[in-house]
Design an enzyme around this catalytic site. Structure first.
Site, PDB file in Angstrom:
ATOM      1  N   GLU A  98       0.832  -1.199   0.000  1.00  0.00           N
ATOM      2  CA  GLU A  98       0.000   0.000   0.000  1.00  0.00           C
ATOM      3  C   GLU A  98       0.865   1.247   0.000  1.00  0.00           C
ATOM      4  O   GLU A  98       1.988   1.250   0.516  1.00  0.00           O
ATOM      5  CB  GLU A  98      -0.900  -0.003   1.235  1.00  0.00           C
ATOM      6  CG  GLU A  98      -1.952  -1.089   1.134  1.00  0.00           C
ATOM      7  CD  GLU A  98      -2.751  -1.282   2.419  1.00  0.00           C
ATOM      8  OE1 GLU A  98      -3.939  -1.589   2.313  1.00  0.00           O
ATOM      9  OE2 GLU A  98      -2.185  -1.126   3.506  1.00  0.00           O
ATOM     10  N   CYS A 141       3.556   8.416   1.233  1.00  0.00           N
ATOM     11  CA  CYS A 141       4.142   7.423   2.122  1.00  0.00           C
ATOM     12  C   CYS A 141       4.259   6.123   1.331  1.00  0.00           C
ATOM     13  O   CYS A 141       3.257   5.623   0.815  1.00  0.00           O
ATOM     14  CB  CYS A 141       3.206   7.269   3.316  1.00  0.00           C
ATOM     15  SG  CYS A 141       3.700   6.004   4.463  1.00  0.00           S
ATOM     16  N   CYS A 148       7.266  -7.173   6.766  1.00  0.00           N
ATOM     17  CA  CYS A 148       8.436  -6.633   7.457  1.00  0.00           C
ATOM     18  C   CYS A 148       8.948  -7.690   8.428  1.00  0.00           C
ATOM     19  O   CYS A 148       8.158  -8.392   9.072  1.00  0.00           O
ATOM     20  CB  CYS A 148       8.067  -5.354   8.222  1.00  0.00           C
ATOM     21  SG  CYS A 148       9.494  -4.615   9.064  1.00  0.00           S
ATOM     22  N   CYS A 152       7.670  -5.432  15.168  1.00  0.00           N
ATOM     23  CA  CYS A 152       7.355  -4.535  16.288  1.00  0.00           C
ATOM     24  C   CYS A 152       5.951  -4.862  16.821  1.00  0.00           C
ATOM     25  O   CYS A 152       5.040  -5.172  16.050  1.00  0.00           O
ATOM     26  CB  CYS A 152       7.437  -3.080  15.846  1.00  0.00           C
ATOM     27  SG  CYS A 152       9.080  -2.660  15.249  1.00  0.00           S
ATOM     28  N   CYS A 155       2.675  -2.945  15.430  1.00  0.00           N
ATOM     29  CA  CYS A 155       2.612  -2.592  14.007  1.00  0.00           C
ATOM     30  C   CYS A 155       1.960  -3.695  13.182  1.00  0.00           C
ATOM     31  O   CYS A 155       2.352  -4.861  13.264  1.00  0.00           O
ATOM     32  CB  CYS A 155       4.020  -2.322  13.495  1.00  0.00           C
ATOM     33  SG  CYS A 155       4.081  -2.037  11.725  1.00  0.00           S
ATOM     34  N   CYS A 372      -0.313   5.348  10.314  1.00  0.00           N
ATOM     35  CA  CYS A 372       0.925   4.630  10.591  1.00  0.00           C
ATOM     36  C   CYS A 372       0.660   3.281  11.205  1.00  0.00           C
ATOM     37  O   CYS A 372      -0.127   3.161  12.131  1.00  0.00           O
ATOM     38  CB  CYS A 372       1.742   5.369  11.626  1.00  0.00           C
ATOM     39  SG  CYS A 372       2.242   6.918  11.071  1.00  0.00           S
TER      40      CYS A 372
END
Ligand code: SAH
Ligand code: SF4
Length: 390
Positions: A98, A141, A148, A152, A155, A372
């Site tokens: 995205e 962005c 990933c 974290c 996230c 975010c």
């Protein structure tokens, strides 16, 4: 890092002009075609050779046969009530990432993305036909990996782990597609690597992307309008500093004032502990009149105490940096949440009292999960780590 220092390109679409020249001369084509093709791709956003109308048919066919094709397309567009647009980008193998187009706020100090001291290069730098005085500036962005690896705790992007790296042409394609999706009154003012993925964990593709975006024969974006956000990969922060002389805007996700808390939130802290991250930040050669960005996602009960704020101020003392506080955006299944508003305000107040420029990051695109940490892999099973709350 200059174009000549890069490892070989992984696709035709990500070649620099000298690489095109070499290929074209191997094909027995004139070298001047190199710039023509490069401009088609990066100035006009055309990646399908059939549409490169001033090239001879023979060359267009060769390009097609050689594999030049759009590496990605827009699969879906979602618009938020606040003007933010989220594009779902589908890559050639069907994987999806995205990218989010975010209108810059008019109140400068509220604007999280605005680098400092950059007013002088604002005008028409991309040769962008949409540029006009008063145009709405858009920050894009972008994602740098599919998924990933950093995991974290707060996230959405890290939940399913790293699916694969993206190559430079795929990363740049997001920017070309994003620019094409702007309306006539908007202008792409900068790019932030705050989408899905850890950009410094895909260093070569990231560096090539930055050189492609800033190439004077392409989009000509100035380096200071490119922000790389990292969870703190120390060797690559140093590499970025060396390769781009500190001109690329650096944002570091610190998220904790002590190393134990940071490890709970960010497993990468075991490899690159807080003290080493802070040391790398201090070495980063920030140009005069500019500042680094420190990101701090506030998570209720974990890193939001007054003591944390004071410790954070102490470890950042003397740094030319501004702090962006981000009350955690909700991510289903994490069991974590943002602190209550008064706690957030108190945290900000303490940092400000300690002399740190501190901004509360406005939520953008809440209604379309474009904020975010909400950029998730679709269709991936939600495997969520549970965090030991002590
Ligand atoms: N991997 C890079 C860049 C992408 S994440 C990094 O971690 O810096 C961009 C920013 O969003 C980071 O500061 C990240 O910590 C933050 N973020 C991730 N999930 C979030 C959430 N749920 N709420 C608020 N911020 C979040
Ligand atoms: Fe990866 Fe950044 Fe999300 Fe951490 S916050 S999992 S590094 S994208």
């Amino acid at each position: 890092m200059q174009p000549s220092d890069f490892p070989p390109p992984t696709s035709l679409a990500e070649q620099f002009p000298p690489e095109w020249e070499r290929l074209l001369s191997d094909w027995g084509e004139p070298r001047y075609r190199a710039l023509q093709i490069f401009r088609w791709i990066y100035q006009r956003g055309v990646q399908n050779p059939a549409q490169m109308t001033d090239l001879p048919k023979r060359l267009r066919d060769k390009l097609t046969d050689g594999g030049l094709a759009a590496p990605a397309h827009v699969a879906q567009v979602q618009a938020s009530a606040d003007g933010t647009k989220k594009l779902l980008i589908e890559l050639a193998d069907g994987k999806q990432v995205e990218t989010v187009l975010i209108p810059r706020g008019s109140v400068a100090e509220d604007d999280i993305f605005s680098p400092d001291g950059d007013a002088d290069d604002a005008q028409g730098e991309y040769g962008d036909p949409a540029y006009a005085a008063g145009a709405q500036e858009i920050t894009q962005c972008v994602s740098s990996q599919v998924g990933c690896a950093m995991g974290c705790a707060f996230c959405a992007s890290g939940i399913a782990g790293l699916k694969r790296q993206m190559n430079a042409s795929e990363i740049v394609s997001q920017v070309l597609l994003g620019r094409a999706a702007l309306d006539a009154s908007s202008r792409l003012a900068g790019v932030v690597f705050m989408g899905m993925g850890e950009p410094l964990h895909n260093y070569n593709a990231l560096a090539r992307t930055i050189r492609l975006l800033s190439h004077p024969e392409g989009m000509g974006m100035s380096l200071r309008r490119i922000t790389v956000s990292t969870s703190g990969l120390v060797p690559e922060i140093d590499r970025l500093a060396k390769d781009f002389g500190g001109q690329v805007q650096l944002a570091v996700s610190v998220h904790a004032a002590d190393t134990d808390t940071r490890t709970k939130l960010m497993p990468v802290n075991k490899k690159h502990p807080l003290s080493e991250v802070i040391a790398a930040i201090r070495r980063y050669p920030v140009p005069r009149r500019r500042r680094l960005t420190i990101e701090y996602t506030l998570v209720r009960g974990l890193n939001d105490s007054e003591q944390s704020a004071r410790t954070l101020a102490r470890i950042l003392r003397g740094l030319r940096a501004k702090v962006n506080l981000i009350p955690m955006n909700p991510v289903e299944g994490t069991g974590l949440a943002a602190p209550d508003e008064p706690v957030v305000e108190r945290f900000q107040e303490i940092l400000r009292d300690e002399g740190l420029d501190t901004f509360l990051r406005r939520r953008r695109g809440d209604d379309i999960a474009a904020a975010c940490g909400q950029l998730a892999l679709r269709g991936e099973a939600r495997k969520v780590r549970t965090l030991p709350l002590v």
